[in-house]
Design an enzyme around this catalytic site. Structure first.
Site, PDB file in Angstrom:
ATOM      1  N   GLY B  21       0.835  -1.202   0.000  1.00 46.12           N
ATOM      2  CA  GLY B  21       0.000   0.000   0.000  1.00 46.12           C
ATOM      3  C   GLY B  21       0.865   1.246   0.000  1.00 46.12           C
ATOM      4  O   GLY B  21       1.858   1.318   0.729  1.00 46.12           O
ATOM      5  N   GLY B  23      -0.406   4.582   0.325  1.00 43.66           N
ATOM      6  CA  GLY B  23      -1.083   5.784   0.803  1.00 43.66           C
ATOM      7  C   GLY B  23      -0.216   6.428   1.865  1.00 43.66           C
ATOM      8  O   GLY B  23       1.001   6.216   1.921  1.00 43.66           O
ATOM      9  N   GLY B  24      -0.841   7.195   2.734  1.00 43.13           N
ATOM     10  CA  GLY B  24      -0.090   7.921   3.749  1.00 43.13           C
ATOM     11  C   GLY B  24       0.706   7.012   4.667  1.00 43.13           C
ATOM     12  O   GLY B  24       1.903   7.226   4.888  1.00 43.13           O
ATOM     13  N   GLY B  26       1.667   3.842   4.284  1.00 39.21           N
ATOM     14  CA  GLY B  26       2.694   3.067   3.587  1.00 39.21           C
ATOM     15  C   GLY B  26       3.896   3.927   3.223  1.00 39.21           C
ATOM     16  O   GLY B  26       5.049   3.515   3.409  1.00 39.21           O
ATOM     17  N   ASP B 230      -8.371  -5.452   1.068  1.00 35.92           N
ATOM     18  CA  ASP B 230      -7.490  -6.513   0.576  1.00 35.92           C
ATOM     19  C   ASP B 230      -6.506  -7.004   1.646  1.00 35.92           C
ATOM     20  O   ASP B 230      -6.251  -8.199   1.754  1.00 35.92           O
ATOM     21  CB  ASP B 230      -6.716  -6.020  -0.657  1.00 35.92           C
ATOM     22  N   GLN B 249     -17.368   3.934  10.955  1.00 42.52           N
ATOM     23  CA  GLN B 249     -17.810   5.319  11.126  1.00 42.52           C
ATOM     24  C   GLN B 249     -18.650   5.798   9.943  1.00 42.52           C
ATOM     25  O   GLN B 249     -18.273   5.617   8.797  1.00 42.52           O
ATOM     26  CB  GLN B 249     -16.596   6.236  11.247  1.00 42.52           C
ATOM     27  N   HIS B 251     -19.794   9.147   8.423  1.00 42.08           N
ATOM     28  CA  HIS B 251     -19.511  10.580   8.474  1.00 42.08           C
ATOM     29  C   HIS B 251     -20.813  11.338   8.239  1.00 42.08           C
ATOM     30  O   HIS B 251     -21.557  11.008   7.316  1.00 42.08           O
ATOM     31  CB  HIS B 251     -18.476  10.932   7.399  1.00 42.08           C
ATOM     32  N   THR B 263     -16.143  17.946   4.098  1.00 49.76           N
ATOM     33  CA  THR B 263     -15.380  17.918   5.338  1.00 49.76           C
ATOM     34  C   THR B 263     -16.117  18.514   6.537  1.00 49.76           C
ATOM     35  O   THR B 263     -16.872  19.478   6.415  1.00 49.76           O
ATOM     36  CB  THR B 263     -14.034  18.656   5.178  1.00 49.76           C
ATOM     37  N   HIS B 362     -17.677   5.803   6.067  1.00 43.91           N
ATOM     38  CA  HIS B 362     -16.456   6.575   5.914  1.00 43.91           C
ATOM     39  C   HIS B 362     -15.196   5.853   6.348  1.00 43.91           C
ATOM     40  O   HIS B 362     -14.183   5.912   5.662  1.00 43.91           O
ATOM     41  CB  HIS B 362     -16.622   7.864   6.715  1.00 43.91           C
ATOM     42  N   SER B 408      -7.220  10.540  11.735  1.00 44.57           N
ATOM     43  CA  SER B 408      -6.741   9.471  10.840  1.00 44.57           C
ATOM     44  C   SER B 408      -5.511   9.925  10.065  1.00 44.57           C
ATOM     45  O   SER B 408      -4.569   9.143   9.895  1.00 44.57           O
ATOM     46  CB  SER B 408      -7.831   8.999   9.884  1.00 44.57           C
ATOM     47  N   LEU B 409      -5.485  11.182   9.604  1.00 44.94           N
ATOM     48  CA  LEU B 409      -4.256  11.672   8.973  1.00 44.94           C
ATOM     49  C   LEU B 409      -3.119  11.640   9.997  1.00 44.94           C
ATOM     50  O   LEU B 409      -1.959  11.425   9.655  1.00 44.94           O
ATOM     51  CB  LEU B 409      -4.450  13.080   8.404  1.00 44.94           C
TER      52      LEU B 409
END
Lengths: 260, 593
Positions: B21, B23-24, B26, B230, B249, B251, B263, B362, B408-409
């Protein structure tokens, strides 16, 4: 139902229903799609698909309904489906757009909506192109912050005005809609292309960065910014509304004046 | 021979660390691992396509740049927000390391919005408060409403700077485990290369899963098409547990019917939720935090308004997000993307008209259980040597029963970094594990089985039925009856999945085949979620049981641990065990906003 069409303007296939959202006004729309599968045939061809669709839906929704209900082999990239990941840039009615941001109603759906892969990049299958040359041009721009000396303890300071100087070019999602709309890029595969220059601009005008001169030298190359003929296709194509041509002009100006 | 042909095409790669992965989480892990050991990053997408890029509002850190704040308040908010199912030691790490995580990103080049004196600007977000719930606090560090996009770009740029080795459009289908002295070790992964259809075996000392969520089993969702669980499915199938999967969750503000995220920063900037009478209904449900109560509270309030006949529109099936009282310049500078979404997808001008919204699926609070170093757990205490996970795929657990916005970020940066460091440290001393016999055999049988299948079921049809059933039965409100209905439907769908065939029989870019594999993962995980939801006879955070409307700390102050059981006759079931919650200094209290 799908039919083979030798060229745009030919077939009138039957309609196939898709699962409608409640209360939707459905319309029968023909999507004329450029197909290519090198495992099956050497030549690309046009194929028409007719779908019943709410015109407020996206071209991506139509592609999904074709793939799900008519022809599972139709191949395209997609992920977020709302214009932020940059996967599904393609040529729709002759203009580069994201399939997930192009609403059917805005595409004169009384006539066939023509969908093709991006131009100027090798087609691998149907609407999937080889993105590698595109990303290589981006990587050539040193697309990362370059600084020297000791790291500060806290954040580097940057005024709101300094931050605003390069705000526009931070929006880029690397979808390639701009680069593959550029006639210079079509004819000169070595030209870095608008997206790479946008990537360079984002750092050249960042007050924290120290490698502006190096990037300008890279762009001073004979495949660099001077190839831009100010055609504005890139600006029109950008799904993020970036003033691409303006950014390229600012880089040219910085090269002339050597003042960032 | 089909099988023989594939076998010839198989390639084996050897690395110290393989990250699944890009994304952020990984890429943050890669930034730590790549300089320390031979590292490969495998991603089924180009890295910049990852769904981290869709995150909008910000990243929480008690920088105290604009008003008084500290990490202890942030820790408390995270624990309370998670309805006390959060492991408190992990929440403390999250809040403490948040500050350096944000500063690290700034130093890597992230263009945060700035205060007039040039420091990182901060804004309000749901559930984040000063002094343990006294009032909203400005804790979210942001870059307009594209903070996730800027994090993804910045991490990718720094990976390029470090020369990180990427394998783009490689889809990981199986986790390899090797038993050494009675203990299962990670041995590597098997990946399917989308461009060619080849199988690639990656043998590695350590593997980090950072493959994101599984929200695509819902219909109305903010999740990308590619978020199909996955990583969770790969380890679950190999007998490893999944934690707290019943906690999903919803949203509060997805675009009506489409689910596209708007947002919470919109409410942080002063946006207000209104019902059909124009009332600011959140005042009734959360007198202090109002529209900035935590997400589960707001989503339930929206559906309560809708159920009691105060929804908007001819069918009364949504409410409004009202931004019309905010200055145009503020919307343009702070919320440019989401206002454009309203214009593009709804044809609505947010300067003058309220935006129709409804809760949207979400974020998975649950996932692969890990320690605070990202080590994957084989049971309540033992780790799987060499196996790590971080980000939405993982469950540390810092989010408990409900994640706070902007955490989460933060999670992907704090625990992505920790997993990268831990995996590299492990690889420095561990021996290269032996591969199990015929490592790609299972994947090969699965892929070729699907390619050759001639059954009459279609992937798109089964997926639509799965999504409709979960939206109807396992969303914001759940009961024993609705969850039971979902489980019955899921059993039917899994039976029909055995009859799925694909139309595309080719090897190149066979996304038809890929979607069939993804559907299998979604079906498996949906069953885990529903089974855990049925067993949890209480309401807590994002899991709300109308038949058990109260939190029950006596029986359910514990994490669910779901294991896949296969009986002698081949039938599968979900076995549910429980794991204690780590409590340090915060005693559970009633949760009000």
């Amino acid at each position: 139902m799908a039919t083979a069409a030798p060229d745009p303007g030919a077939a009138q296939p039957d309609a196939v229903p898709v699962s409608p959202s409640p209360g939707a006004n459905l319309m029968a729309v023909t999507f004329r799609i450029r197909r290519f599968d090198p495992e099956a045939a050497a030549e690309a061809f046009w194929q028409d698909f007719r779908v019943e669709i709410d015109p407020k839906e996206r071209v991506l929704d139509a592609l999904h309904s074709i793939k799900g209900e008519q022809d599972g082999s139709l191949t395209f990239r997609r992920s977020c489906a709302h214009g932020i990941c940059g996967s599904d840039a393609m040529r729709i009615n002759g203009r580069n757009r994201l399939a997930c941001k192009a609403l059917v109603k805005d595409l004169s759906p009384q006539r066939p909506v023509v969908v093709e892969p991006l131009k100027g990049l090798t087609v691998l299958k149907d609407l999937v192109v080889d993105m590698e040359p595109f990303f290589q041009a981006y990587r050539d721009m040193l697309p990362f912050l370059v600084t020297s000396g000791n790291e500060p303890t806290r954040e580097r300071l940057q005024s709101p005005a300094q931050r605003a100087r390069f705000d526009d070019t931070t929006k880029c999602i690397l979808c390639a809609a701009c680069t593959s709309s550029c006639p210079v890029f079509w004819n000169d595969g070595q030209y870095f292309g608008p997206a790479a220059i946008v990537g360079a601009h984002r750092f050249i005008f960042d007050s924290r960065d120290e490698a502006g001169e190096r990037r300008l030298e890279i762009l001073n190359d004979n495949h660099g910014v001077w190839r831009c003929r100010t055609i504005f296709n890139c600006t029109d194509a950008c799904p993020r509304g970036i003033q691409v041509t303006k950014a390229i002009q600012e880089v040219k100006q910085a090269l002339v004046t050597r003042r960032l | 021979m089909e099988y023989g042909q594939t076998r010839q095409l198989r390639q084996v790669h050897t690395y110290d660390t393989v990250i699944v992965g890009a994304g952020g989480a990984g890429m943050r892990a890669a930034i730590e691992a790549a300089p320390r050991c031979r590292t490969a990053v495998l991603s089924k997408l180009y890295p910049t396509r990852s769904h981290t890029g869709a995150a909008q509002g910000g990243m929480a850190a008690a920088l105290a740049n604009v008003e008084e704040d500290n990490w202890e308040w942030h820790t408390f908010d995270t624990i309370k927000g998670g309805d006390y199912l959060v492991d408190q030691d992990a929440a403390e790490i999250l809040a403490k390391e948040a500050i350096d995580s944000v500063l690290d990103l700034e130093k890597m080049g992230l263009p945060f919005n700035r205060t007039p004196d040039g420091t990182i600007d901060q804004r309000r977000f749901g559930g984040h408060s000063r002094d343990h719930g006294e009032a909203p606090v400005r804790r979210s560090c942001y870059a307009a409403d594209r903070t996730g996009h800027m994090i993804l770009q910045t991490l990718y740029q720094n990976c390029l700077k470090l020369g990180v080795e990427f394998f783009d459009e490689y889809y990981v289908l199986d986790q390899l485990l090797t038993e050494v002295g009675g203990v299962r070790h990670s041995a590597g992964v098997v990946a399917y290369r989308l461009a060619t259809g080849e199988l690639h075996v990656f043998r590695a000392k350590s593997v980090i899963y950072a493959s994101g969520g599984c929200g695509k089993f819902f219909k109305v969702t903010s999740n990308a098409h590619t978020l199909t669980g996955d990583g969770q499915a790969a380890v679950y199938r190999r007998g490893l547990p999944l934690e707290d999967m019943e906690f999903f969750q919803f949203h509060p503000t997805g675009i009506w019917r489409m689910g596209i995220l708007l947002t919470e920063g919109a409410r942080g900037e002063g946006g207000i939720l209104r019902n059909t009478h124009g009332e600011r209904f959140m005042e009734k449900y959360a007198p202090v935090m109002k529209d900035l109560a935590s997400r589960d509270v707001v989503s339930r309030a929206i559906y309560t308004e809708i159920r009691e006949g105060r929804g908007c529109g001819p069918e009364g099936d949504h409410v409004y997000l009202d931004l019309t009282h905010l200055p145009h310049e503020q919307l343009d500078a702070k919320l440019p993307d989401i206002t454009e979404f309203a214009r593009t997808y709804l044809g609505i001008e947010p300067y003058t008209d309220p935006i129709p919204i409804q809760p949207t699926a979400h974020y998975a609070m649950g996932g692969i259980p890990t320690t605070v170093h990202g080590e994957v757990l084989a049971d309540n205490t033992a780790v799987v040597p060499g196996l790590y996970a971080a980000g939405e795929v993982a469950c540390v657990s810092v989010h408990g029963a409900n994640r706070l916005g902007t955490n989460s970020l933060l999670d992907i940066n704090v625990f992505g970094r920790r997993a990268g460091l831990a995996a590299a440290a492990y690889a420095a001393t561990a021996a290269l594990p032996e591969l199990p016999e015929d490592p790609a055999g299972w994947v090969e049988r699965r892929i070729e089985g699907l390619r050759e299948a001639t059954g009459s079921e279609r992937v798109a049809v089964l997926r639509a039925e799965l999504q409709e059933t979960l939206d109807a039965n396992v969303m914001v409100f759940r009961t024993e009856q609705t969850i039971g209905a979902a489980l019955a439907k899921l059993a039917e769908l899994r039976g029909r999945y055995a009859e799925v065939s694909v139309q595309d029989k080719g090897r190149r870019f066979n996304t038809d085949l890929l979607e069939a594999v993804e559907l299998g993962n979604l079906l498996e995980l949906a069953e885990v979620m529903a089974a855990c939801a049925l067993a949890r006879r209480e309401s807590r955070g994002g899991h709300y049981r109308e038949d058990f409307p109260h939190r029950d700390d006596v029986h359910f102050m514990r994490h669910s641990m779901a294991y896949r059981e296969v009986a002698a006759d081949g039938t599968e079931s979900v076995r549910i065990d429980y794991k204690p919650v780590v409590q340090t200094r915060y005693q559970p209290m009633e949760r009000t906003y």
